[in-house]
Motif scaffolding. Sequence first.
Motif, PDB file in Angstrom:
ATOM      1  N   ARG A  94       0.827  -1.207   0.000  1.00  0.00           N
ATOM      2  CA  ARG A  94       0.000   0.000   0.000  1.00  0.00           C
ATOM      3  C   ARG A  94       0.868   1.266   0.000  1.00  0.00           C
ATOM      4  NH1 ARG A  94      -2.841  -0.979   4.188  1.00  0.00           N
ATOM      5  NH2 ARG A  94      -4.840  -1.591   3.231  1.00  0.00           N
ATOM      6  N   LYS A  95       1.986   1.247   0.714  1.00  0.00           N
ATOM      7  CA  LYS A  95       2.836   2.428   0.830  1.00  0.00           C
ATOM      8  C   LYS A  95       3.431   2.851  -0.509  1.00  0.00           C
ATOM      9  CE  LYS A  95       4.165   1.772   5.682  1.00  0.00           C
ATOM     10  NZ  LYS A  95       5.277   1.458   6.625  1.00  0.00           N
ATOM     11  N   MET A  96       3.597   1.895  -1.425  1.00  0.00           N
ATOM     12  CA  MET A  96       4.189   2.257  -2.708  1.00  0.00           C
ATOM     13  C   MET A  96       3.163   2.218  -3.842  1.00  0.00           C
ATOM     14  SD  MET A  96       6.396  -0.963  -4.143  1.00  0.00           S
ATOM     15  CE  MET A  96       6.614   0.011  -5.622  1.00  0.00           C
ATOM     16  N   TYR A  97       1.882   2.081  -3.501  1.00  0.00           N
ATOM     17  CA  TYR A  97       0.847   2.010  -4.525  1.00  0.00           C
ATOM     18  C   TYR A  97       0.678   3.363  -5.226  1.00  0.00           C
ATOM     19  CZ  TYR A  97      -3.736   1.931  -6.720  1.00  0.00           C
ATOM     20  OH  TYR A  97      -4.766   2.043  -7.616  1.00  0.00           O
ATOM     21  N   LYS A  98       0.582   3.302  -6.546  1.00  0.00           N
ATOM     22  CA  LYS A  98       0.294   4.490  -7.355  1.00  0.00           C
ATOM     23  C   LYS A  98      -0.748   4.106  -8.399  1.00  0.00           C
ATOM     24  CE  LYS A  98       4.903   6.648  -7.132  1.00  0.00           C
ATOM     25  NZ  LYS A  98       6.063   7.083  -7.951  1.00  0.00           N
ATOM     26  N   PRO A  99      -1.832   4.879  -8.496  1.00  0.00           N
ATOM     27  CA  PRO A  99      -2.809   4.611  -9.558  1.00  0.00           C
ATOM     28  C   PRO A  99      -2.129   4.682 -10.928  1.00  0.00           C
ATOM     29  CG  PRO A  99      -3.676   6.177  -7.971  1.00  0.00           C
ATOM     30  CD  PRO A  99      -2.218   6.014  -7.649  1.00  0.00           C
ATOM     31  N   ASN A 100      -2.497   3.775 -11.794  1.00  0.00           N
ATOM     32  CA  ASN A 100      -1.953   3.736 -13.155  1.00  0.00           C
ATOM     33  C   ASN A 100      -0.448   3.467 -13.189  1.00  0.00           C
ATOM     34  OD1 ASN A 100      -4.560   4.478 -14.166  1.00  0.00           O
ATOM     35  ND2 ASN A 100      -4.075   6.623 -13.687  1.00  0.00           N
ATOM     36  N   ALA A 101       0.054   2.782 -12.173  1.00  0.00           N
ATOM     37  CA  ALA A 101       1.474   2.427 -12.154  1.00  0.00           C
ATOM     38  C   ALA A 101       1.780   1.394 -13.239  1.00  0.00           C
ATOM     39  CB  ALA A 101       1.854   1.873 -10.784  1.00  0.00           C
TER      40      ALA A 101
END
Length: 331
Positions: free
Chosen positions: A186-193
Amino acid sequence: MTIMISQPPQFPSLSHIPTGGQDPPVRRCRPQNEKVVVVMGATGTGKSRLSIDLATRYRAEVINSDKIQVYEGLDIVTNKITEEECSGVPHHLLGIVNPEADFTARNFVNRASLTMNSIVGRSKLPIIAGGSNSFIEALIDDWNYDFRPRYDVCFLWVDVAMPVLHRFVSDRVDRMVAAGMVEEVRKMYKPNADYSKGIRRAIGVPEFDSYFRAEYSSSVGYKTRAKLLEQAINETKINTCKLACRQLEKIHRLRNDKRWKIHRLDATAFFQNRGHEADESWAEMVAGPGSMIVDQFLLNFGRSRTCGATTGDDRRATKRSPAMAAASLCR
């Protein structure tokens, strides 16, 4: 459990051969190759454990060949070996690459080559350990670097029966979740990664995309999010099992099609047992035979340094060594 194994044989030094007079002609030796041990296997089979067993027995250092563990971060997801588990053994190419970068097989060959040179320059044995067989193949068969003319290699394959391994990796995912894997991702989640490069390729990252998207949406209820979380965990288990199957197929291809001499060590009993019995199974079926095979590998190194001449000490050491029996057992 600490595995007590006798010390490896001492390598004979180059013999002084007198010249001149009526002395016999000197036999010409080819330059002696350096030695490398490669520990292979599917995910979760115990490659790190065997590499530590070997590295603490010999003067050795470990080079990571897992294409995801080279990246910084996501220590739980990528199942990186901990400092405590390293038992003081130096590890290289572990958590050293920017997680947004793309680390290729060519990058690995270049970095691993420099690391091996450094290790052998300090009179230590390089042990390459990891599940990315494409990286290992690129290194061994790289003609630009000329690995084969420079190094002799001993391949050890830690194998586990697939039904047993699938149960283990499934349980391991549950333990990873309990250890905080979801929060770590979750800490490194980015939308559209971009999940096709860097550390986001790791199994356990793209599987949670739908779940994290739902967390950002106020229209998605608790029950739906819970279902998406369960689905993500199950997909992580399934994809890890699929990865293990692909890794096994690659090892069979290297062994059967490319004719790599790969020694198989069956660790199934270790995963089927618990506690003291598991440790005994590991020592009997994996660590013990693996060390014997490496003993023989390094013993041949000692004899080759004297142009193939076998001394009385060498003959006695060969007679004492059960390595050939172990190699036969592990085929």
